[in-house]
Structures are given as structure tokens and as C-alpha cells.
Design a protein around this motif. Structure first.
Motif, PDB file in Angstrom:
ATOM      1  N   PHE A   4       0.823  -1.206   0.000  1.00  0.00           N
ATOM      2  CA  PHE A   4       0.000   0.000   0.000  1.00  0.00           C
ATOM      3  C   PHE A   4       0.858   1.257   0.000  1.00  0.00           C
ATOM      4  N   MET A   5       1.821   1.339   0.895  1.00  0.00           N
ATOM      5  CA  MET A   5       2.608   2.556   1.044  1.00  0.00           C
ATOM      6  C   MET A   5       3.743   2.667   0.017  1.00  0.00           C
ATOM      7  N   PHE A   6       4.277   1.550  -0.411  1.00  0.00           N
ATOM      8  CA  PHE A   6       5.405   1.544  -1.357  1.00  0.00           C
ATOM      9  C   PHE A   6       5.039   0.765  -2.610  1.00  0.00           C
ATOM     10  N   SER A   7       3.957   1.148  -3.251  1.00  0.00           N
ATOM     11  CA  SER A   7       3.465   0.432  -4.435  1.00  0.00           C
ATOM     12  C   SER A   7       4.513   0.299  -5.539  1.00  0.00           C
ATOM     13  N   PRO A   8       5.231   1.368  -5.892  1.00  0.00           N
ATOM     14  CA  PRO A   8       6.219   1.206  -6.973  1.00  0.00           C
ATOM     15  C   PRO A   8       7.306   0.182  -6.653  1.00  0.00           C
ATOM     16  N   VAL A   9       7.723   0.106  -5.399  1.00  0.00           N
ATOM     17  CA  VAL A   9       8.759  -0.859  -5.025  1.00  0.00           C
ATOM     18  C   VAL A   9       8.245  -2.286  -5.177  1.00  0.00           C
ATOM     19  N   VAL A  10       7.027  -2.532  -4.736  1.00  0.00           N
ATOM     20  CA  VAL A  10       6.442  -3.868  -4.862  1.00  0.00           C
ATOM     21  C   VAL A  10       6.193  -4.204  -6.325  1.00  0.00           C
ATOM     22  N   ILE A  11       5.775  -3.214  -7.107  1.00  0.00           N
ATOM     23  CA  ILE A  11       5.551  -3.449  -8.536  1.00  0.00           C
ATOM     24  C   ILE A  11       6.866  -3.810  -9.220  1.00  0.00           C
ATOM     25  N   LEU A  12       7.927  -3.063  -8.914  1.00  0.00           N
ATOM     26  CA  LEU A  12       9.229  -3.380  -9.513  1.00  0.00           C
ATOM     27  C   LEU A  12       9.781  -4.696  -8.987  1.00  0.00           C
ATOM     28  N   GLY A  13       9.555  -4.972  -7.689  1.00  0.00           N
ATOM     29  CA  GLY A  13      10.045  -6.225  -7.106  1.00  0.00           C
ATOM     30  C   GLY A  13       9.382  -7.444  -7.693  1.00  0.00           C
ATOM     31  N   SER A  14       8.133  -7.313  -8.099  1.00  0.00           N
ATOM     32  CA  SER A  14       7.425  -8.454  -8.680  1.00  0.00           C
ATOM     33  C   SER A  14       7.442  -8.433 -10.211  1.00  0.00           C
ATOM     34  N   LYS A  15       8.090  -7.414 -10.787  1.00  0.00           N
ATOM     35  CA  LYS A  15       8.215  -7.250 -12.241  1.00  0.00           C
ATOM     36  C   LYS A  15       6.849  -7.233 -12.929  1.00  0.00           C
ATOM     37  N   ARG A  16       5.915  -6.492 -12.355  1.00  0.00           N
ATOM     38  CA  ARG A  16       4.585  -6.316 -12.957  1.00  0.00           C
ATOM     39  C   ARG A  16       4.522  -4.899 -13.531  1.00  0.00           C
ATOM     40  N   TYR A  17       5.126  -4.718 -14.690  1.00  0.00           N
ATOM     41  CA  TYR A  17       5.313  -3.385 -15.247  1.00  0.00           C
ATOM     42  C   TYR A  17       4.024  -2.740 -15.740  1.00  0.00           C
ATOM     43  N   VAL A  18       2.997  -3.530 -15.996  1.00  0.00           N
ATOM     44  CA  VAL A  18       1.705  -2.962 -16.399  1.00  0.00           C
ATOM     45  C   VAL A  18       1.134  -2.123 -15.256  1.00  0.00           C
ATOM     46  N   TYR A  19       1.275  -2.609 -14.024  1.00  0.00           N
ATOM     47  CA  TYR A  19       0.790  -1.853 -12.869  1.00  0.00           C
ATOM     48  C   TYR A  19       1.623  -0.589 -12.662  1.00  0.00           C
ATOM     49  N   LEU A  20       2.909  -0.672 -12.971  1.00  0.00           N
ATOM     50  CA  LEU A  20       3.758   0.515 -12.882  1.00  0.00           C
ATOM     51  C   LEU A  20       3.316   1.566 -13.896  1.00  0.00           C
ATOM     52  N   LEU A  21       2.925   1.120 -15.090  1.00  0.00           N
ATOM     53  CA  LEU A  21       2.405   2.045 -16.089  1.00  0.00           C
ATOM     54  C   LEU A  21       1.130   2.715 -15.567  1.00  0.00           C
ATOM     55  N   LEU A  22       0.245   1.949 -14.949  1.00  0.00           N
ATOM     56  CA  LEU A  22      -0.963   2.532 -14.355  1.00  0.00           C
ATOM     57  C   LEU A  22      -0.602   3.541 -13.275  1.00  0.00           C
ATOM     58  N   TYR A  23       0.383   3.199 -12.468  1.00  0.00           N
ATOM     59  CA  TYR A  23       0.813   4.096 -11.392  1.00  0.00           C
ATOM     60  C   TYR A  23       1.395   5.382 -11.977  1.00  0.00           C
ATOM     61  N   LEU A  24       2.174   5.266 -13.033  1.00  0.00           N
ATOM     62  CA  LEU A  24       2.789   6.440 -13.655  1.00  0.00           C
ATOM     63  C   LEU A  24       1.782   7.285 -14.419  1.00  0.00           C
ATOM     64  N   LEU A  25       0.667   6.698 -14.822  1.00  0.00           N
ATOM     65  CA  LEU A  25      -0.384   7.481 -15.468  1.00  0.00           C
ATOM     66  C   LEU A  25      -1.079   8.394 -14.466  1.00  0.00           C
ATOM     67  N   GLY A  26      -0.671   8.323 -13.212  1.00  0.00           N
ATOM     68  CA  GLY A  26      -1.231   9.172 -12.175  1.00  0.00           C
ATOM     69  C   GLY A  26      -0.904  10.644 -12.339  1.00  0.00           C
ATOM     70  N   ILE A  27      -0.047  10.990 -13.293  1.00  0.00           N
ATOM     71  CA  ILE A  27       0.255  12.408 -13.507  1.00  0.00           C
ATOM     72  C   ILE A  27      -0.854  13.107 -14.290  1.00  0.00           C
ATOM     73  N   ILE A  28      -1.823  12.351 -14.791  1.00  0.00           N
ATOM     74  CA  ILE A  28      -2.941  12.945 -15.514  1.00  0.00           C
ATOM     75  C   ILE A  28      -3.811  13.706 -14.522  1.00  0.00           C
ATOM     76  N   PRO A  29      -4.095  14.970 -14.785  1.00  0.00           N
ATOM     77  CA  PRO A  29      -4.911  15.756 -13.846  1.00  0.00           C
ATOM     78  C   PRO A  29      -6.306  15.145 -13.667  1.00  0.00           C
ATOM     79  N   LEU A  30      -6.846  15.306 -12.493  1.00  0.00           N
ATOM     80  CA  LEU A  30      -8.171  14.872 -12.068  1.00  0.00           C
ATOM     81  C   LEU A  30      -8.309  13.358 -11.964  1.00  0.00           C
ATOM     82  N   VAL A  31      -7.838  12.617 -12.937  1.00  0.00           N
ATOM     83  CA  VAL A  31      -7.962  11.161 -12.910  1.00  0.00           C
ATOM     84  C   VAL A  31      -6.794  10.542 -12.148  1.00  0.00           C
ATOM     85  N   GLY A  32      -5.644  11.209 -12.192  1.00  0.00           N
ATOM     86  CA  GLY A  32      -4.419  10.672 -11.624  1.00  0.00           C
ATOM     87  C   GLY A  32      -4.489  10.289 -10.158  1.00  0.00           C
ATOM     88  N   PRO A  33      -4.929  11.186  -9.269  1.00  0.00           N
ATOM     89  CA  PRO A  33      -4.991  10.800  -7.860  1.00  0.00           C
ATOM     90  C   PRO A  33      -5.899   9.598  -7.600  1.00  0.00           C
TER      91      PRO A  33
END
Length: 134
Positions: A17-46
Motif C-alpha cells: 500500500f505505502m510503497f506500491s512502486p517498489v512492490v511493482i518493480l520487485g514483482s516485475k509487474r510493469y503494467v501496474y507501474l504504467l498505471l501508477y505512472l499514469l497518475g500524472i494525468i490531472p483529475l484522474v491521476g490521484p
């Protein structure tokens, strides 16, 4: 023995929960990392960040265990460490939010008092009213 391994894989993961990118990288689930990085989109991102954080909190431990990146013992150690760090970070964030709320209330009350509150029409008592008239 088999049941204890299965029960360790499920459940809430504070590290996920608190370190989502670390767990995503640790498990090599890059699709979830892409979703996490799409968080820079205004209004939808948060909302997307919160959704990924909750998903990683619920499924992060199982994703790391099933990823095959770590052996079972290494995965348990990784998740134990990151869960411990996640709990600490969660409580630090709660304390910081509470301190921020208290600071905001005190600052707001002092500013409200400095401006005279409701008693003198919004002007401090120390300012001469004559100097403010044109």
C-alpha cells in the motif's frame, strides 16, 4: 505446512500500500507501474494512484510470491521487510497529517484573531481607523 504458506501469501500488505512502486518493480509487474505512472494525468491521476495503492495493498504479497523473481524464503523476507517499513510510514503519515491539521487550525485562529475576529468589524484594535479613511 502447506496451509501456512497459503495464508502468508494473502492478506493486507502495508508495504504494498505505502510503497506500491517498489512492490511493482520487485514483482516485475510493469503494467501496474504504467498505471501508477499514469497518475500524472490531472483529475484522474490521484484516483488512479489510490486505486493502484489499494490493489497493491490487497494483492501485493501474492504478486511478489507468484512472480518467480525471488525464492519463497527471499519473497517472505522481502515482504516482511517492506510490510514493516509500510506500517512505519503509514503511522508517520498519520502523525504528519494530524500535525498539519493542528498547525492549520492554530494559524487560522491566530490570523482570525489578528484581523480582529468578529468584534471590531475585521480591523485590528491597534490600527487607527482615521488613517484608513480617504
Amino acid at each position: 505446512m502447506e496451509n501456512s504458506t497459503v495464508s502468508k501469501q494473502g492478506g493486507w500488505s502495508w508495504g504494498g500500500f505505502m510503497f506500491s512502486p517498489v512492490v511493482i518493480l520487485g514483482s516485475k509487474r510493469y503494467v501496474y507501474l504504467l498505471l501508477y505512472l499514469l497518475g500524472i494525468i490531472p483529475l484522474v491521476g490521484p484516483l488512479l494512484w489510490i486505486a493502484v495503492m489499494i490493489f497493491m495493498g490487497v494483492k501485493g504479497r501474492a504478486l511478489v510470491m507468484a512472480s518467480g523473481v525471488f525464492s519463497d524464503e527471499e519473497a517472505r523476507g522481502f515482504m516482511k521487510g517492506i510490510d514493516h517499513a509500510g506500517k512505519i510510514m503509514f503511522w508517520i503519515m498519520i502523525v504528519l497529517v494530524i500535525v498539519g491539521i493542528i498547525f492549520g487550525l492554530v494559524a487560522g485562529a491566530s490570523l482570525f484573531g489578528l484581523l480582529g475576529g468578529l468584534t471590531s468589524g475585521g480591523l485590528p484594535d491597534s490600527l487607527p481607523v482615521e488613517s484608513l479613511q480617504y
